[in-house]
Design a protein around this motif. Sequence first.
Motif, PDB file in Angstrom:
ATOM      1  N   GLU A 127       0.829  -1.212   0.000  1.00 51.07           N
ATOM      2  CA  GLU A 127       0.000   0.000   0.000  1.00 51.07           C
ATOM      3  C   GLU A 127       0.865   1.264   0.000  1.00 51.07           C
ATOM      4  O   GLU A 127       0.643   2.185  -0.785  1.00 51.07           O
ATOM      5  N   VAL A 128       1.859   1.300   0.872  1.00 51.04           N
ATOM      6  CA  VAL A 128       2.730   2.476   0.974  1.00 51.04           C
ATOM      7  C   VAL A 128       3.530   2.658  -0.319  1.00 51.04           C
ATOM      8  O   VAL A 128       3.668   3.768  -0.832  1.00 51.04           O
ATOM      9  N   PHE A 163      13.758   1.876   7.330  1.00 46.81           N
ATOM     10  CA  PHE A 163      12.509   1.867   6.558  1.00 46.81           C
ATOM     11  C   PHE A 163      12.822   2.002   5.071  1.00 46.81           C
ATOM     12  O   PHE A 163      12.284   1.261   4.243  1.00 46.81           O
ATOM     13  N   SER A 164      13.689   2.935   4.725  1.00 46.42           N
ATOM     14  CA  SER A 164      14.043   3.158   3.324  1.00 46.42           C
ATOM     15  C   SER A 164      14.701   1.928   2.724  1.00 46.42           C
ATOM     16  O   SER A 164      14.405   1.545   1.586  1.00 46.42           O
ATOM     17  N   LEU A 165      15.601   1.308   3.479  1.00 43.36           N
ATOM     18  CA  LEU A 165      16.241   0.080   2.991  1.00 43.36           C
ATOM     19  C   LEU A 165      15.210  -1.014   2.747  1.00 43.36           C
ATOM     20  O   LEU A 165      15.261  -1.713   1.720  1.00 43.36           O
ATOM     21  N   ALA A 166      14.279  -1.163   3.675  1.00 44.77           N
ATOM     22  CA  ALA A 166      13.230  -2.158   3.505  1.00 44.77           C
ATOM     23  C   ALA A 166      12.364  -1.825   2.289  1.00 44.77           C
ATOM     24  O   ALA A 166      11.971  -2.717   1.532  1.00 44.77           O
ATOM     25  N   LEU A 205       9.947   9.140   0.285  1.00 43.55           N
ATOM     26  CA  LEU A 205      10.279   8.088   1.258  1.00 43.55           C
ATOM     27  C   LEU A 205       9.977   8.549   2.679  1.00 43.55           C
ATOM     28  O   LEU A 205       9.477   7.777   3.498  1.00 43.55           O
ATOM     29  N   GLU A 206      10.289   9.805   2.966  1.00 47.08           N
ATOM     30  CA  GLU A 206       9.987  10.343   4.288  1.00 47.08           C
ATOM     31  C   GLU A 206       8.477  10.367   4.535  1.00 47.08           C
ATOM     32  O   GLU A 206       8.003   9.974   5.601  1.00 47.08           O
ATOM     33  N   GLN A 207       7.722  10.806   3.542  1.00 45.92           N
ATOM     34  CA  GLN A 207       6.271  10.820   3.663  1.00 45.92           C
ATOM     35  C   GLN A 207       5.723   9.395   3.848  1.00 45.92           C
ATOM     36  O   GLN A 207       4.823   9.166   4.650  1.00 45.92           O
ATOM     37  N   SER A 262      16.547  12.963  -6.918  1.00 40.87           N
ATOM     38  CA  SER A 262      16.806  12.258  -5.655  1.00 40.87           C
ATOM     39  C   SER A 262      16.162  12.991  -4.476  1.00 40.87           C
ATOM     40  O   SER A 262      15.716  12.355  -3.523  1.00 40.87           O
ATOM     41  N   ASP A 263      16.093  14.312  -4.538  1.00 40.76           N
ATOM     42  CA  ASP A 263      15.438  15.075  -3.472  1.00 40.76           C
ATOM     43  C   ASP A 263      13.961  14.712  -3.363  1.00 40.76           C
ATOM     44  O   ASP A 263      13.427  14.552  -2.265  1.00 40.76           O
TER      45      ASP A 263
END
Length: 81
Positions: A19-20, A74-77, A43-45, A36-37
Amino acid sequence: MTNNNNNYDKRAFEEAFDEVHMKFILNLPDEELASSDRIFFQLEQAWWFYDDFICDANTDTARKLPRFKHMKPFSLAMFNF
């Protein structure tokens, strides 16, 4: 992840990440995927959405989801998803 013993519902986790991923990454316009920004911002959201809306709303202990203390795991996952 804060759940080091992997004591969580893997299917519920995959559904939540799906979902995310769909909401914040897959539907990005090409222009944003080229920056990339913008990817970092999304990713933060996604991390906040996962933590605040999916994990907090998931009160069923049988389907407990892992929490990510920091954005990096979280980002790695998310990248490995």
